[in-house]
Design a protein around this motif. Structure first.
Motif, PDB file in Angstrom:
ATOM      1  N   GLN A  95       0.811  -1.213   0.000  1.00 55.19           N
ATOM      2  CA  GLN A  95       0.000   0.000   0.000  1.00 55.19           C
ATOM      3  C   GLN A  95       0.848   1.268   0.000  1.00 55.19           C
ATOM      4  O   GLN A  95       0.310   2.370  -0.096  1.00 55.19           O
ATOM      5  CB  GLN A  95      -0.916   0.015   1.232  1.00 55.19           C
ATOM      6  N   ASP A 105      -1.436   9.356   5.109  1.00 54.72           N
ATOM      7  CA  ASP A 105      -2.514   8.501   4.617  1.00 54.72           C
ATOM      8  C   ASP A 105      -3.195   9.234   3.469  1.00 54.72           C
ATOM      9  O   ASP A 105      -3.724  10.331   3.643  1.00 54.72           O
ATOM     10  CB  ASP A 105      -3.511   8.252   5.760  1.00 54.72           C
ATOM     11  N   SER A 156      -5.430   7.539   1.387  1.00 55.45           N
ATOM     12  CA  SER A 156      -6.425   6.575   0.916  1.00 55.45           C
ATOM     13  C   SER A 156      -7.773   7.216   0.602  1.00 55.45           C
ATOM     14  O   SER A 156      -8.522   6.688  -0.224  1.00 55.45           O
ATOM     15  CB  SER A 156      -6.611   5.451   1.938  1.00 55.45           C
ATOM     16  N   ARG A 201      -3.140   7.234  -5.370  1.00 57.78           N
ATOM     17  CA  ARG A 201      -4.474   6.733  -5.033  1.00 57.78           C
ATOM     18  C   ARG A 201      -5.080   5.984  -6.218  1.00 57.78           C
ATOM     19  O   ARG A 201      -5.736   4.949  -6.043  1.00 57.78           O
ATOM     20  CB  ARG A 201      -5.360   7.908  -4.620  1.00 57.78           C
ATOM     21  N   GLY A 233      -2.475   3.489  -0.561  1.00 58.82           N
ATOM     22  CA  GLY A 233      -3.101   4.385   0.396  1.00 58.82           C
ATOM     23  C   GLY A 233      -2.155   5.147   1.294  1.00 58.82           C
ATOM     24  O   GLY A 233      -2.597   5.917   2.147  1.00 58.82           O
TER      25      GLY A 233
END
Length: 207
Positions: free
Chosen positions: A115, A199, A201, A146, A151
């Protein structure tokens, strides 16, 4: 959450080959996917920015080795045959002129997951700064990451590079406690770097 459009001032690609354009006085400013033909311009910008960034950390003879040609050759090879689909070069343009770039790739840190993507470089030519190119580039990086199903975004910055660190933290990235000494010359010269992460995401613009 990184969302530079609502923070500090420096980019957008996204789920395909979208362009991000400015409006008003800077309507000729945009960000797009890098092409093989962009290698000389990207190499030139990188040489100028790296000389400035490392001048206070490395001997003058080492800094003098930051010439456009080696960077150009490396970018030309990478653009001709990208290491993976997740290695992406984005360029910031003023009209048709490339004035900055950002590169993103899968993160290679030991604690990275599938990720995690890494902002490996973001640079804007000194003459083109404070015109929003950096923010457009960073937004493009976030949308690209993204859009490829990742993420988390990380970036390593020189510990004493207050300007870059301030720009990235204003956009929502935070120091996550990781440090490293990176070798930056054939003679083994190193610079201390800290890692920032965020982050990415969720898109706050869709909330």
């Amino acid at each position: 959450m990184v969302d530079a459009a609502h923070g500090h001032g420096h980019g957008h690609e996204g789920h395909g080959a979208h362009e991000h354009e400015a409006h008003g006085p800077l309507a000729d400013a945009s960000v797009r996917l890098g092409r093989e033909s962009d290698a000389p311009a990207v190499g030139f910008v990188q040489a100028v920015v790296f000389r400035d960034a490392y001048a206070a950390h490395l001997p003058a003879d080492v800094v003098a080795q930051f010439e456009p040609r080696p960077f150009t050759n490396a970018w030309r090879a990478s653009l001709a045959e990208p290491p993976s689909r997740d290695h992406v070069l984005l360029v910031a343009c003023a009209g048709d002129q490339v004035v900055g770039f950002a590169a993103v790739a899968p993160a290679g840190d030991p604690d990275a997951t599938d990720q995690t993507a890494e902002l490996t470089t973001i640079a804007v030519h000194p003459d083109a700064r404070r015109q929003g190119h950096g923010s457009r580039l960073l937004n493009a990086v976030v949308d690209t990451v993204r859009g490829r199903g990742r993420g988390e975004l990380t970036a390593w910055v020189i510990g004493s590079d207050d300007d870059t660190r301030a720009f990235l933290t204003a956009a929502g990235m935070v120091a996550d406690g990781a440090h490293r000494a990176r070798v930056v010359s054939p003679d083994g010269d190193t610079v201390d770097e800290v890692r920032l992460s965020a982050d990415v995401s969720q898109d706050p613009r869709s909330a």
